[in-house]
Scaffold this active site. Structure first.
Site, PDB file in Angstrom:
ATOM      1  N   CYS B  86       0.840  -1.206   0.000  1.00 38.59           N
ATOM      2  CA  CYS B  86       0.000   0.000   0.000  1.00 38.59           C
ATOM      3  C   CYS B  86       0.873   1.253   0.000  1.00 38.59           C
ATOM      4  O   CYS B  86       1.545   1.526  -0.976  1.00 38.59           O
ATOM      5  CB  CYS B  86      -0.975  -0.061   1.178  1.00 38.59           C
ATOM      6  N   HIS B 203      -3.424  -5.804   1.166  1.00 37.04           N
ATOM      7  CA  HIS B 203      -2.757  -5.936   2.468  1.00 37.04           C
ATOM      8  C   HIS B 203      -2.725  -7.396   2.933  1.00 37.04           C
ATOM      9  O   HIS B 203      -3.631  -7.804   3.691  1.00 37.04           O
ATOM     10  CB  HIS B 203      -3.534  -5.136   3.519  1.00 37.04           C
ATOM     11  N   GLU B 205      -0.988  -8.680   5.228  1.00 31.22           N
ATOM     12  CA  GLU B 205      -0.833  -8.744   6.692  1.00 31.22           C
ATOM     13  C   GLU B 205      -2.170  -8.643   7.413  1.00 31.22           C
ATOM     14  O   GLU B 205      -2.246  -8.879   8.610  1.00 31.22           O
ATOM     15  CB  GLU B 205       0.145  -7.658   7.172  1.00 31.22           C
TER      16      GLU B 205
END
Lengths: 94, 235
Positions: B86, B203, B205
């Protein structure tokens, strides 16, 4: 800390304005949104709107040439992203 | 394998990345403050998401000149893996480590949703445990994710396999209707020519644990570990 008086007679002050615009080939959704708003306000003559940035700088340099050289460097390295943006500038001695 | 998560002023996914790597993947992980200049001992550097420097000027433009970035560029030049997620992706393009740039989303909206992405190149340090064409469901959350690059660079990137992820439908259809932000050719993630630097808008994560009902992100970090342990990619 350097004070302006320490440089008196050595450097000049310049006032610079940098104009950053999206390259013609890049779509400008912000400009389009503004255009649509203006059209909805019945400003029928609005053909196109492109939005950019204006950055004002005060520069202290011995010569105008040096100020310009620095400014160009700043534009290339940080102020504009030349993948998508064009820049132009004007320099005035204060 | 030791991971470093760079923290810029305004990073806000640094803690998620740290948690994903240390707690979920069980890897030694440290934060690296953006003013630090020592990356010795790290095997992989993560540039996390967020709003470094408040997105002033352009997303990532100011973070790119943080002191740590000279060292990140050196690290990447040595062929070590760097992943930008990002805002991290935006910083990598501003730093010139990745081609192209990320423009404002075409519809001008901040988009926050889970989306399907197709693995276009499974022969990278970041995707080597994926199947080519595999569809991953990963959240996106950005206002400036509209990938752009000039035609000649795009052609070169396609030849070199630098397009790693594309936005797609649930069955892997890469179609305009599944393009959330106007990205050129539905591009969601790209790597450099040497393939050791990856930038991606989704994302991983944020989808690492069963409690979150989505573990699709694990394969990205597992791939990096696999690569660092000597497994994974051809040529």
């Amino acid at each position: 800390m350097r004070y302006w008086k320490d440089c008196w007679g050595v450097n000049s002050m310049y006032y610079a304005r940098v104009f950053i615009t999206l390259k013609k080939s890049i779509a400008d959704p912000q400009g389009n949104a503004i255009k649509e708003a203006l059209l909805s306000m019945k400003y029928d003559g609005v053909e196109d709107v492109r939005m950019g940035k204006l950055i004002e700088l005060k520069l202290e340099n011995p010569t105008r040439e040096e100020a310009e050289e620095n400014l160009k460097d700043m534009c290339e390295k940080l102020l504009a992203n030349t993948v998508i943006e064009d820049y132009s500038y004007e320099i005035l001695e204060v | 394998m030791k991971f470093g998560v760079v923290v810029f002023p305004g990073s806000n996914c640094d803690i998620d990345c740290y948690h994903a790597l240390r707690d979920v993947m069980g890897q030694p992980t440290e934060y690296i403050w953006h003013k630090d200049r020592d990356l010795s001992g790290f095997d992989c550097i993560v540039l996390p998401g967020g709003f470094s420097y408040g997105d002033y000027l352009r997303c990532g433009a100011i973070a790119r000149f943080s002191p740590v970035m000279d060292k990140v560029i050196e690290f990447a030049d040595r062929g070590k893996p760097v992943i930008g997620i990002c805002n991290g992706f935006q910083i990598l393009t501003e730093a010139g480590l990745l081609p192209g740039t990320l423009l404002r989303n075409q519809n001008m909206k901040f988009i926050c949703e889970t989306i399907s992405v197709k693995v276009e190149n499974a022969n990278t340090p970041f995707t080597n445990l994926c199947e080519e064409g595999q569809v991953l469901n990963i959240p996106i959350a950005h206002g400036d994710g509209n990938y752009f690059v000039d035609d000649s660079t795009l052609e070169e990137m396609q030849v070199n396999g630098q397009i790693v992820f594309r936005y797609c439908g649930p069955d892997g259809q890469v179609i305009e209707g599944r393009n959330p932000n106007g990205s050129l050719k539905n591009i969601a993630g790209v790597c450099n020519k040497k393939r050791n630097v990856l930038g991606m808008m989704p994302h991983p994560e944020r989808c690492m644990e069963r409690i979150l009902n989505n573990e699709d992100g694990v394969i990205i970090f597992k791939s990096i570990i696999n690569y660092l342990e000597g497994g994974g990619i051809d040529g």
